[in-house]
Design a protein around this motif. Structure first.
Motif, PDB file in Angstrom:
ATOM      1  N   ILE A 157       7.276 -44.400  51.358  1.00  0.00           N
ATOM      2  CA  ILE A 157       6.431 -44.908  52.434  1.00  0.00           C
ATOM      3  C   ILE A 157       5.278 -45.725  51.880  1.00  0.00           C
ATOM      4  O   ILE A 157       5.062 -46.884  52.263  1.00  0.00           O
ATOM      5  CB  ILE A 157       5.910 -43.759  53.331  1.00  0.00           C
ATOM      6  N   VAL A 158       4.516 -45.170  50.950  1.00  0.00           N
ATOM      7  CA  VAL A 158       3.372 -45.891  50.391  1.00  0.00           C
ATOM      8  C   VAL A 158       3.815 -47.162  49.663  1.00  0.00           C
ATOM      9  O   VAL A 158       3.227 -48.230  49.875  1.00  0.00           O
ATOM     10  CB  VAL A 158       2.527 -44.975  49.486  1.00  0.00           C
ATOM     11  N   PRO A 159       4.848 -47.110  48.803  1.00  0.00           N
ATOM     12  CA  PRO A 159       5.288 -48.370  48.185  1.00  0.00           C
ATOM     13  C   PRO A 159       5.725 -49.416  49.215  1.00  0.00           C
ATOM     14  O   PRO A 159       5.439 -50.617  49.056  1.00  0.00           O
ATOM     15  CB  PRO A 159       6.460 -47.934  47.307  1.00  0.00           C
ATOM     16  N   GLY A 299       2.654 -38.747  35.856  1.00  0.00           N
ATOM     17  CA  GLY A 299       3.149 -38.891  37.218  1.00  0.00           C
ATOM     18  C   GLY A 299       4.619 -39.243  37.311  1.00  0.00           C
ATOM     19  O   GLY A 299       5.341 -39.336  36.318  1.00  0.00           O
ATOM     20  N   SER A 300       5.060 -39.481  38.525  1.00  0.00           N
ATOM     21  CA  SER A 300       6.472 -39.658  38.837  1.00  0.00           C
ATOM     22  C   SER A 300       7.064 -40.934  38.243  1.00  0.00           C
ATOM     23  O   SER A 300       6.465 -42.011  38.326  1.00  0.00           O
ATOM     24  CB  SER A 300       6.656 -39.705  40.357  1.00  0.00           C
ATOM     25  N   THR A 301       8.275 -40.805  37.683  1.00  0.00           N
ATOM     26  CA  THR A 301       8.979 -41.977  37.150  1.00  0.00           C
ATOM     27  C   THR A 301       9.422 -42.928  38.257  1.00  0.00           C
ATOM     28  O   THR A 301       9.716 -44.097  37.981  1.00  0.00           O
ATOM     29  CB  THR A 301      10.233 -41.540  36.361  1.00  0.00           C
ATOM     30  N   ASN A 302       9.473 -42.459  39.508  1.00  0.00           N
ATOM     31  CA  ASN A 302       9.815 -43.375  40.599  1.00  0.00           C
ATOM     32  C   ASN A 302       8.837 -44.539  40.680  1.00  0.00           C
ATOM     33  O   ASN A 302       9.195 -45.636  41.120  1.00  0.00           O
ATOM     34  CB  ASN A 302       9.823 -42.630  41.936  1.00  0.00           C
ATOM     35  N   LEU A 303       7.597 -44.301  40.260  1.00  0.00           N
ATOM     36  CA  LEU A 303       6.583 -45.354  40.333  1.00  0.00           C
ATOM     37  C   LEU A 303       6.868 -46.494  39.365  1.00  0.00           C
ATOM     38  O   LEU A 303       6.311 -47.588  39.532  1.00  0.00           O
ATOM     39  CB  LEU A 303       5.188 -44.764  40.082  1.00  0.00           C
ATOM     40  N   THR A 304       7.711 -46.258  38.352  1.00  0.00           N
ATOM     41  CA  THR A 304       8.046 -47.382  37.476  1.00  0.00           C
ATOM     42  C   THR A 304       8.703 -48.496  38.269  1.00  0.00           C
ATOM     43  O   THR A 304       8.453 -49.677  38.026  1.00  0.00           O
ATOM     44  CB  THR A 304       8.982 -46.947  36.325  1.00  0.00           C
ATOM     45  N   MET A 305       9.537 -48.138  39.226  1.00  0.00           N
ATOM     46  CA  MET A 305      10.168 -49.150  40.083  1.00  0.00           C
ATOM     47  C   MET A 305       9.229 -49.633  41.178  1.00  0.00           C
ATOM     48  O   MET A 305       9.157 -50.832  41.473  1.00  0.00           O
ATOM     49  CB  MET A 305      11.436 -48.591  40.718  1.00  0.00           C
ATOM     50  N   HIS A 306       8.497 -48.704  41.784  1.00  0.00           N
ATOM     51  CA  HIS A 306       7.662 -49.082  42.926  1.00  0.00           C
ATOM     52  C   HIS A 306       6.518 -50.007  42.534  1.00  0.00           C
ATOM     53  O   HIS A 306       6.212 -50.975  43.244  1.00  0.00           O
ATOM     54  CB  HIS A 306       7.114 -47.831  43.604  1.00  0.00           C
ATOM     55  N   ILE A 307       5.863 -49.723  41.414  1.00  0.00           N
ATOM     56  CA  ILE A 307       4.769 -50.593  40.975  1.00  0.00           C
ATOM     57  C   ILE A 307       5.289 -51.985  40.672  1.00  0.00           C
ATOM     58  O   ILE A 307       4.666 -52.999  41.024  1.00  0.00           O
ATOM     59  CB  ILE A 307       4.033 -49.985  39.765  1.00  0.00           C
ATOM     60  N   ASP A 509      22.512 -44.231  35.846  1.00  0.00           N
ATOM     61  CA  ASP A 509      21.935 -45.433  36.458  1.00  0.00           C
ATOM     62  C   ASP A 509      21.289 -45.097  37.796  1.00  0.00           C
ATOM     63  O   ASP A 509      20.879 -45.985  38.540  1.00  0.00           O
ATOM     64  CB  ASP A 509      22.975 -46.546  36.610  1.00  0.00           C
ATOM     65  N   GLY A 510      21.178 -43.798  38.080  1.00  0.00           N
ATOM     66  CA  GLY A 510      20.483 -43.335  39.272  1.00  0.00           C
ATOM     67  C   GLY A 510      19.065 -42.904  38.957  1.00  0.00           C
ATOM     68  O   GLY A 510      18.500 -43.244  37.912  1.00  0.00           O
ATOM     69  N   ARG A 511      18.488 -42.129  39.870  1.00  0.00           N
ATOM     70  CA  ARG A 511      17.113 -41.661  39.722  1.00  0.00           C
ATOM     71  C   ARG A 511      17.109 -40.141  39.617  1.00  0.00           C
ATOM     72  O   ARG A 511      18.035 -39.471  40.031  1.00  0.00           O
ATOM     73  CB  ARG A 511      16.260 -42.044  40.942  1.00  0.00           C
ATOM     74  N   PHE A 586      24.386 -54.616  53.748  1.00  0.00           N
ATOM     75  CA  PHE A 586      23.783 -55.903  53.391  1.00  0.00           C
ATOM     76  C   PHE A 586      22.615 -55.712  52.440  1.00  0.00           C
ATOM     77  O   PHE A 586      22.409 -56.507  51.517  1.00  0.00           O
ATOM     78  CB  PHE A 586      23.310 -56.630  54.657  1.00  0.00           C
ATOM     79  N   MET A 587      21.863 -54.648  52.641  1.00  0.00           N
ATOM     80  CA  MET A 587      20.711 -54.398  51.792  1.00  0.00           C
ATOM     81  C   MET A 587      21.134 -53.863  50.431  1.00  0.00           C
ATOM     82  O   MET A 587      20.624 -54.289  49.383  1.00  0.00           O
ATOM     83  CB  MET A 587      19.769 -53.411  52.485  1.00  0.00           C
ATOM     84  N   ARG A 588      22.096 -52.939  50.438  1.00  0.00           N
ATOM     85  CA  ARG A 588      22.591 -52.362  49.192  1.00  0.00           C
ATOM     86  C   ARG A 588      23.108 -53.449  48.251  1.00  0.00           C
ATOM     87  O   ARG A 588      22.818 -53.455  47.060  1.00  0.00           O
ATOM     88  CB  ARG A 588      23.688 -51.344  49.507  1.00  0.00           C
ATOM     89  N   ARG A 589      23.862 -54.395  48.805  1.00  0.00           N
ATOM     90  CA  ARG A 589      24.441 -55.465  47.989  1.00  0.00           C
ATOM     91  C   ARG A 589      23.381 -56.373  47.392  1.00  0.00           C
ATOM     92  O   ARG A 589      23.628 -57.045  46.388  1.00  0.00           O
ATOM     93  CB  ARG A 589      25.418 -56.292  48.833  1.00  0.00           C
ATOM     94  N   ASN A 590      22.222 -56.420  48.007  1.00  0.00           N
ATOM     95  CA  ASN A 590      21.181 -57.348  47.559  1.00  0.00           C
ATOM     96  C   ASN A 590      20.063 -56.692  46.763  1.00  0.00           C
ATOM     97  O   ASN A 590      19.080 -57.356  46.421  1.00  0.00           O
ATOM     98  CB  ASN A 590      20.586 -58.085  48.765  1.00  0.00           C
ATOM     99  N   LEU A 591      20.197 -55.405  46.466  1.00  0.00           N
ATOM    100  CA  LEU A 591      19.174 -54.741  45.662  1.00  0.00           C
ATOM    101  C   LEU A 591      19.194 -55.287  44.233  1.00  0.00           C
ATOM    102  O   LEU A 591      20.254 -55.485  43.640  1.00  0.00           O
ATOM    103  CB  LEU A 591      19.407 -53.232  45.634  1.00  0.00           C
ATOM    104  N   SER A 592      18.017 -55.529  43.707  1.00  0.00           N
ATOM    105  CA  SER A 592      17.907 -55.992  42.328  1.00  0.00           C
ATOM    106  C   SER A 592      18.019 -54.797  41.381  1.00  0.00           C
ATOM    107  O   SER A 592      18.158 -53.660  41.805  1.00  0.00           O
ATOM    108  CB  SER A 592      16.569 -56.714  42.122  1.00  0.00           C
ATOM    109  N   SER A 593      17.933 -55.045  40.093  1.00  0.00           N
ATOM    110  CA  SER A 593      18.015 -53.969  39.111  1.00  0.00           C
ATOM    111  C   SER A 593      16.780 -53.076  39.188  1.00  0.00           C
ATOM    112  O   SER A 593      15.738 -53.471  39.726  1.00  0.00           O
ATOM    113  CB  SER A 593      18.132 -54.551  37.701  1.00  0.00           C
ATOM    114  N   ALA A 594      16.902 -51.886  38.624  1.00  0.00           N
ATOM    115  CA  ALA A 594      15.762 -50.964  38.611  1.00  0.00           C
ATOM    116  C   ALA A 594      14.567 -51.577  37.900  1.00  0.00           C
ATOM    117  O   ALA A 594      13.422 -51.382  38.312  1.00  0.00           O
ATOM    118  CB  ALA A 594      16.166 -49.656  37.942  1.00  0.00           C
ATOM    119  N   GLU A 595      14.821 -52.330  36.829  1.00  0.00           N
ATOM    120  CA  GLU A 595      13.702 -52.889  36.062  1.00  0.00           C
ATOM    121  C   GLU A 595      12.987 -53.996  36.819  1.00  0.00           C
ATOM    122  O   GLU A 595      11.856 -54.359  36.474  1.00  0.00           O
ATOM    123  CB  GLU A 595      14.164 -53.417  34.703  1.00  0.00           C
TER     124      GLU A 595
END
Length: 607
Positions: A157-159, A299-307, A509-511, A586-595
Motif C-alpha cells: 500500500i505505502v509503495p 528491515g524488510s527485503t521487499n523494500l529493495t524492490m519498492h524503493i 526468483d520469488g520473494r 496484462f499486468m503480469r506480462r508487463n512486470l519488469s525484473s525485480a532489480e
C-alpha cells in the motif's frame, strides 16, 4: 558525512541526471500559480463540489483556499487499516480550521500478505502495488487539489501510494500513519509454535490460538516486516511528522498527530507562500537516507524492490548494487524481530525513531540537510511528540538507548554492516538478508533439490525426503511467471531442518516475507526462470554455492553440460486462473525484473 555514502549518492545523481531533470521539468509544468481548480470550467467545478456543504462550496468557488485530497486504504478487515475509518472526519475538521477544504478523493485496495500467504490470492500481492498507484492517480486526476494526504500502512500500500505521489510530484503530500497494535505473545514463541505445527507436534487449534494471540487487535503487526519498514522509510524521507510512525492507534496522541498532519499539508501548498511539492522535496539524498535507515535497522527485503520503483517514479535510478554498497557502509544498530526478539513497540520504548535519527545523523550516515514536510533538516526528527495539557508538542527525544539489546550504538553495533548482501554469479543477481542469519550459516555448498511450487517442498518435507544438506530451488515464482508471490510458507519447514543441524538454503526468483531471514535465502533472482534465467536449467543434485561472505551465487555445473540442457518450461497448472488472477494477465506480462522494481507502470525504455 561518511565518504562512502557520499560517493554512492553522487553516482546515483550522475546516473539519474537525465531522468531526474526530465522529471523536475514535468512537475514544474504541472504546478499552478493559483489553485488547481482555477483551470476547471464552471461545469467541471460544479461537479467537483456538488456534494459539499454550503460553507465548503463557498470556499471552493473562490481562488484563495486550498483543497486537500484524502486518499485512503481504509478497510475494516485488515487490522492496520481499520483505524483509518474515523480519519476523514478528523482531517476535514482540521483542514477547515486553516480555512481550507479536504475532500475524500478516493479509496485504494489494501490486501494483506498475512491473510494470503500460501493461498492463490498471494499471486496478486505484488501487482496490487501498481493497482494502488493507478487507483490513487484516478482519485487525483480531477485536478481539484492543491495538496494530498496519503493514508496507508502495509506491504504494497505505502509503495503504491508513493509511486502515485511521485507521479503527482507537483502536489505537496503528507503521509498519515495509524500505528502498531499492542504487543501480543513474543515473536520467538510464535515462531516456535509454527515450527511445532510443521513437525506435526501440535494441531491447528493450538496454532490458531497462538496466531490469534499475536495478531489480536487494530493496528499494524508488531514484527519488523514490510509494514513497519514502510513506516520507518517514510519518516526518514521526511514525509511523516516527527515521531509519528509508531504511536499506537486509538489514542489521544495519535488523533492529535492526525490533525497536525492535516494542518501541515496546508502549510506547503502554493497558497501558503511556502510551496514544497513532494517531487522536489524527495531527491537522491532522501532516497539514500531511506536505504541507510532500512539497512541500519535490518528491515524488510521487499523494500529493495519498492524503493527502486518509487524512486524511478521520481526520475531517480537505484539498483541492487547501491543497496549492497550502502550495506557495507552502514552498521546494524537495532534488533527487532526477525533480527531479534523485540517487536516494534519495544523499539519505540527503547528510544524509537528519535534516537535512531540522532545516531544516524551524528555518525554521518544520513544526509541531514534534506527537505522534509516540516522544513529543511532531519535534526527536527530527533524530537518526539507528546501531549502537554492536551496540546501536541515536540520535546527532545532519548539520547541513549533504553534497552541496549534493542537499540545499540553506531560505535558498538550488533553487526558491522547493514545485513544485506547482493549475490552474483552464473545464476544471475539476487538479494540475501544476512542480518538474521546465525553464525556459520552464511556459506552453503550443497546439492539442489528443485521445486516449482512452494507446496511441493512442504509435501517433500512431511514425507521425510529433506532430512539432509541441500539448497532448495523454487523457480517460476518471478514477476512474469506468478506475479512474484511471497514464499513465507517455506520458513517453518526449512527452519525445522536447520534446527536439526542440516545445512539448508533457498534460491528463488520469488520473494520471501519481510519477516524472514533465519534461513539463508537468495531471493529476487534475476533473470527469472520465465525470462530464460539459468535457474530454469538446474537439475536436482546439481551443486550450488551460496556465499554470503564473498557475495557469490554459483551453479557448480560445467558450462559444456549447461549448454546441452534445455530450459525447463513454466507449467501454468491453473496458477493464472481463480481468485481474480485471470484478469491480471496484462499486468503480469508487463512486470519488469525485480532489480528494476518488478513494476508494470513504466515504459519499456524506463524498465
Amino acid at each position: 558525512m561518511n565518504k562512502q555514502i557520499v560517493a554512492i549518492t553522487e553516482r546515483i545523481v550522475e546516473r539519474s541526471k537525465t531522468t531526474r531533470a526530465n522529471y523536475l521539468a514535468k512537475i514544474e509544468r504541472e504546478k499552478s500559480e493559483t489553485v488547481h481548480r482555477a483551470s476547471l470550467s464552471c461545469g467541471n467545478l460544479a461537479h467537483g463540489f456538488a456534494a459539499c456543504g454550503k460553507e465548503d462550496k463557498a470556499k471552493l468557488r473562490g481562488l484563495n483556499h486550498s483543497d486537500v485530497a484524502i486518499i485512503s486504504a481504509y478497510n475494516d478487515m485488515l487490522s492496520a487499516h481499520q483505524p483509518y475509518q474515523t480519519y476523514p472526519d478528523i482531517i476535514k475538521a482540521a483542514v477547515a480550521e486553516t480555512g481550507g477544504v479536504a475532500q475524500f478523493a478516493g479509496g485504494v485496495p489494501a490486501m494483506c500478505d498475512g491473510v494470503t500467504q500460501g493461498q492463490p490470492g498471494m499471486d496478486l500481492s505484488l501487482m496490487s502495488r501498481d493497482v494502488i498507484a493507478m487507483a490513487s492517480a484516478v482519485g487525483l486526476s480531477h485536478n481539484m487539489f492543491d495538496g494530498a494526504l496519503m493514508l496507508g500502512i502495509c506491504d504494497k500500500i505505502v509503495p503504491g501510494l508513493l509511486i502515485a505521489s511521485m507521479t503527482f510530484g507537483h502536489l505537496p503530500t503528507v503521509f498519515v500513519p495509524a500505528g502498531p497494535m499492542p504487543s501480543g505473545i513474543p515473536n520467538k514463541e510464535k515462531a516456535r509454535v509454527r515450527q511445532q505445527f510443521a513437525k506435526g507436534e501440535i494441531g491447528e487449534d493450538k496454532l490458531l490460538e497462538a496466531e490469534s494471540a499475536s495478531y489480536h487487535s487494530a493496528g499494524t503487526c508488531t514484527f519488523f516486516g514490510t509494514a513497519n519498514s514502510n513506516q520507518l522509510v517514510v519518516e526518514v524521507m521526511g514525509l511523516h511528522l516527527p515521531g509519528a510512525s509508531f504511536v499506537a492507534p486509538n489514542t489521544e496522541l495519535r488523533e492529535e498527530l492526525t490533525k497536525a498532519a492535516a494542518r501541515q499539508v496546508t502549510r506547503l501548498t502554493q497558497q501558503s507562500g511556502n510551496y514544497m511539492p513532494i517531487g522536489k522535496m524527495v531527491d537522491e539524498r532522501s532516497i539514500v537516507n531511506a536505504i541507510v535507515a532500512l539497512l541500519a535497522t535490518g528491515g524488510s527485503t521487499n523494500l529493495t524492490m519498492h524503493i527502486i520503483a518509487f524512486a524511478k517514479a521520481a526520475g531517480i535510478i537505484i539498483n541492487f548494487q547501491d543497496f549492497n554498497d550502502l550495506s557495507d557502509a552502514v552498521p546494524l544498530i537495532t534488533r527487532i524481530y526477525p533480527n531479534g526478539h523485540a517487536d516494534i513497540n519495544h523499539f519505540q520504548q527503547a528510544g524509537g525513531m528519535a534516537l535512531l535519527f540522532k545516531q544516524l545523523i551524528e555518525a554521518g550516515l544520513v544526509h541531514e540537510d534534506v527537505e522534509t514536510i516540516c522544513g529543511r533538516g532531519l535534526t527536527r526528527y530527533t524530537k518526539q511528540p507528546v501531549l502537554e495539557n492536551g496540546q501536541l508538542t515536540w520535546v527532545d527525544g532519548a539520547t541513549t538507548s533504553g534497552d541496549p539489546e534493542v537499540i545499540a550504538t553506531t560505535d558498538k553495533p550488533f553487526k558491522a554492516d547493514g545485513g544485506l548482501k547482493v549475490l552474483k554469479g552464473n545464476l544471475g543477481i539476487s538479494v540475501l538478508k544476512t542480518s538474521s542469519l546465525r553464525d556459520g550459516s552464511f556459506v552453503i555448498k550443497a546439492p539442489a533439490v528443485v521445486f516449482e511450487d512452494q507446496h511441493e517442498l512442504d509435501v517433500a518435507f512431511k514425507a521425510g525426503e529433506l532430512d539432509k544438506d541441500f539448497v532448495a530451488v523454487v523457480r517460476f515464482q518471478g514477476p512474469k511467471a506468478r506475479g512474484m508471490p511471497e514464499l513465507h510458507k517455506l520458513t517453518p519447514p526449512l527452519g525445522v531442518l536447520q534446527d536439526k543441524g542440516y545445512k539448508v538454503a533457498l534460491v528463488t526468483d520469488g520473494r520471501m516475507s519481510g519477516a524472514s531471514g533465519k534461513v539463508p535465502a537468495a531471493i529476487h533472482l534475476c533473470p527469472e526462470a520465465l525470462d530464460g534465467g539459468l535457474i530454469a536449467k538446474i537439475n536436482t543434485g546439481d551443486m550450488i554455492l551460496l556465499d554470503g561472505e564473498t557475495g557469490e551465487l554459483t551453479l557448480l555445473v560445467d558450462d559444456a553440460e549447461l549448454a546441452k540442457r534445455e530450459l525447463s518450461q513454466f507449467q501454468v497448472n491453473g496458477h493464472h486462473q481463480g481468485m481474480g488472477r485471470e484478469i491480471f494477465g496484462f499486468m503480469r506480462r508487463n512486470l519488469s525484473s525485480a532489480e528494476t522494481g518488478a513494476c508494470s507502470l513504466f515504459s519499456d525504455e524506463e524498465k
